[in-house]
Design an enzyme around this catalytic site. Structure first.
Site, mmCIF file in Angstrom:
data_model
loop_
_atom_site.group_PDB
_atom_site.id
_atom_site.type_symbol
_atom_site.label_atom_id
_atom_site.label_comp_id
_atom_site.label_asym_id
_atom_site.label_seq_id
_atom_site.Cartn_x
_atom_site.Cartn_y
_atom_site.Cartn_z
ATOM 1 N N HIS A 102 24.379 64.151 44.974
ATOM 2 C CA HIS A 102 24.736 62.809 44.526
ATOM 3 C C HIS A 102 25.118 62.829 43.056
ATOM 4 O O HIS A 102 24.400 63.393 42.227
ATOM 5 C CB HIS A 102 23.564 61.847 44.730
ATOM 6 C CG HIS A 102 23.441 61.341 46.133
ATOM 7 N ND1 HIS A 102 22.674 60.256 46.472
ATOM 8 C CD2 HIS A 102 23.990 61.779 47.290
ATOM 9 C CE1 HIS A 102 22.759 60.029 47.776
ATOM 10 N NE2 HIS A 102 23.544 60.961 48.290
ATOM 11 N N TYR A 122 19.108 50.575 44.334
ATOM 12 C CA TYR A 122 17.868 49.913 43.932
ATOM 13 C C TYR A 122 18.220 48.462 43.645
ATOM 14 O O TYR A 122 19.017 48.177 42.752
ATOM 15 C CB TYR A 122 17.290 50.551 42.668
ATOM 16 C CG TYR A 122 16.834 51.981 42.819
ATOM 17 C CD1 TYR A 122 15.495 52.292 43.026
ATOM 18 C CD2 TYR A 122 17.742 53.039 42.721
ATOM 19 C CE1 TYR A 122 15.071 53.606 43.145
ATOM 20 C CE2 TYR A 122 17.331 54.355 42.840
ATOM 21 C CZ TYR A 122 15.996 54.633 43.052
ATOM 22 O OH TYR A 122 15.581 55.947 43.166
ATOM 23 N N PRO A 158 7.173 55.169 43.406
ATOM 24 C CA PRO A 158 8.348 55.864 43.945
ATOM 25 C C PRO A 158 9.660 55.427 43.315
ATOM 26 O O PRO A 158 10.672 56.090 43.503
ATOM 27 C CB PRO A 158 8.308 55.530 45.440
ATOM 28 C CG PRO A 158 7.488 54.284 45.538
ATOM 29 C CD PRO A 158 6.494 54.349 44.423
ATOM 30 N N LYS A 179 10.292 60.302 41.072
ATOM 31 C CA LYS A 179 9.739 61.300 40.163
ATOM 32 C C LYS A 179 8.577 62.108 40.735
ATOM 33 O O LYS A 179 8.195 63.130 40.174
ATOM 34 C CB LYS A 179 9.279 60.617 38.869
ATOM 35 C CG LYS A 179 10.409 60.076 38.022
ATOM 36 C CD LYS A 179 11.322 61.198 37.599
ATOM 37 C CE LYS A 179 12.687 60.696 37.178
ATOM 38 N NZ LYS A 179 13.683 61.755 37.117
ATOM 39 N N TYR A 200 16.774 59.826 35.094
ATOM 40 C CA TYR A 200 16.861 59.913 36.552
ATOM 41 C C TYR A 200 17.127 61.349 37.005
ATOM 42 O O TYR A 200 16.526 61.837 37.974
ATOM 43 C CB TYR A 200 17.979 59.012 37.048
ATOM 44 C CG TYR A 200 18.008 58.825 38.551
ATOM 45 C CD1 TYR A 200 17.133 57.958 39.192
ATOM 46 C CD2 TYR A 200 18.931 59.498 39.356
ATOM 47 C CE1 TYR A 200 17.145 57.774 40.558
ATOM 48 C CE2 TYR A 200 18.965 59.332 40.728
ATOM 49 C CZ TYR A 200 18.065 58.467 41.322
ATOM 50 O OH TYR A 200 18.095 58.291 42.679
#
Length: 430
Positions: free
Chosen positions: A113, A241, A333, A337, A425
């Site tokens: 990704h 998200y 979550p 991580k 991220y």
């Protein structure tokens, strides 16, 4: 009655079968009723508690350097593989798999990704991780990582003892720590130079560190994630998200044909109150019209509610006991991580132990906790911030909601803000 060594059972690691003897040193006759009382002692350099990804990664890294290592796991292999966990891997984690020569299936079946999305009801804000950092993340289920590591263990000489009950750690602050466990009606003991606790939040390792020398930091969030796993294609080729006035939602995936979705729910919600149709309807609302238009519905393979918490235990080393992964820290979550933070612990810990056994360098062992915790707290900060940004808190008012909207507006228009998010991220440098 005293005990003497009488039988060597294996070549590696060293295992001795201890039998009772009489006072003059002659072996006593052992009947069937005494055989069940025999006690086995194994000697190894490193004993690892827990055969999840952290313990397996550490075991493989140490065995690759010729360090005698054994893993003790309380559950059966099928149970370990049945754990449904996260699936977004940082470069740190994929690099460790490649270093071990075990990344082939991950690269063949995983989904690289370049970015992910933040949603605020109507729009998708894309964080272009690849453009902003030059790196990617990999979507590859934690179950698959575990499977790859488990299947490679026999041929690489990594011994894993499954179904080990009543695991207990002893003398961890001495130069001769050991652990005991029960299996098949027999008590077993493993003498090691180091014990490594990779046995999760509820395991015995952390409890072996005296409260007088430890500090635990914890934040329990007033909501959980209701998740559904289904064999349907994902609604977007990247994660979403979503911040919605009804609560958080996440669109994720395990493969191009298997999707994982979550919605924020109160802690008193029950899974049985959420039919598949109700959950799909709620996801369509919270993820927004663009994602909903591409959502494919299907029956749940698995549904569950997971509470959220932030937790850090200090120190991560006491004497000859080292903690790694969930035994030392938990992250929400949000931001993916958990597994990746365990992998960074394993990187630091493996380097420390390799330095000790290869060069008799004790500095790495002494400095392990401080080095690991520096990265742990940064990951905790990112997960905490993203959780606060994207969720609805019960005590939030109209002002708090406007602050979330303002933050998302700023992120949408600021390359600097997006870069900060992307760096965290994809994983901060080791």
């Amino acid at each position: 009655m005293r005990y003497i060594r009488t039988t060597r059972l294996l070549n590696h690691p060293t295992i001795w079968l201890l039998r009772p003897c009489n006072g003059d040193g002659q072996k006593a006759m052992i009947g069937a009723n005494l055989v069940r009382q025999e006690r086995r002692i194994m000697k190894t350099q490193v004993a690892i508690i827990g055969a999840g990804p952290a313990g397996l990664l550490l075991g493989h890294l140490l065995r690759a350097e010729g360090i005698d290592t054994v893993i003790v796991e309380r559950a059966a292999p099928d149970y370990v593989l049945g754990r449904i966990r996260a699936g977004v891997l940082e470069r740190t984690t994929t690099d460790l798999m490649d270093q071990l020569g075990l990344g082939a299936r991950m690269h063949a079946e995983g989904l690289p990704h370049d970015g992910f999305h933040l949603a605020d009801g109507e729009r998708l804000i894309r964080i272009d991780v690849a453009a902003l950092t030059g790196k990617q993340v990999m979507v590859y289920g934690q179950t698959e990582i575990t499977r790859d590591l488990m299947e490679a263990a026999p041929e690489r000489g990594l011994e894993i003892i499954y179904d080990a009950g009543d695991v207990a750690l002893h003398d961890v602050d001495s130069d001769a720590p050991y652990l005991t466990y029960s299996k098949d009606g027999t008590t077993h003991r493993i003498d090691a130079q180091f014990l490594c606790g990779c046995d999760g939040f509820h395991g015995p390792s952390r409890k072996a560190i005296p409260a007088s020398v430890a500090t635990a930091y914890e934040k329990v969030y007033p909501f959980g994630w209701l998740g559904i796993l289904a064999d349907v294609p994902p609604c977007n080729h990247e994660l979403i998200y979503a911040n919605h006035e009804r609560g958080f939602a996440l669109a994720s995936m395990r493969s191009e044909t298997r999707s994982r979705y979550y919605v924020q729910v109160a802690l008193d919600e029950k899974v049985e109150d959420w039919s598949d149709d109700r959950l799909w309807d709620e996801l369509a609302i919270r993820l927004g019209p663009e994602a909903a238009a591409h959502m494919v519905r299907g029956p749940a393979l698995e549904k569950s509610i997971a509470p959220l918490r932030s937790f850090v235990f200090e120190p991560m080393r006491h004497g000859r006991l080292m903690l790694a992964g969930d035994s030392a820290h938990i992250v929400p979550p949000t931001g993916a991580k958990g597994l990746n933070l365990a992998a960074s612990d394993v990187h630091y810990l493996s380097q420390a132990l390799i330095g000790y056994f290869r060069r008799r360098d004790a500095d790495g062992v002494a400095g392990y906790s401080a080095k690991a915790l520096a990265r742990v707290w940064k990951a905790e900060r990112f997960s905490w911030q993203l959780t606060r940004l994207m969720h609805r808190f019960p005590d939030s008012d109209a002002f708090d909601r406007r602050m979330q909207v303002a933050d998302l507006d700023y992120i949408a228009s600021s390359v600097a803000a997006q870069t900060t998010i992307a760096e965290n991220y994809v994983g901060l440098p080791l």
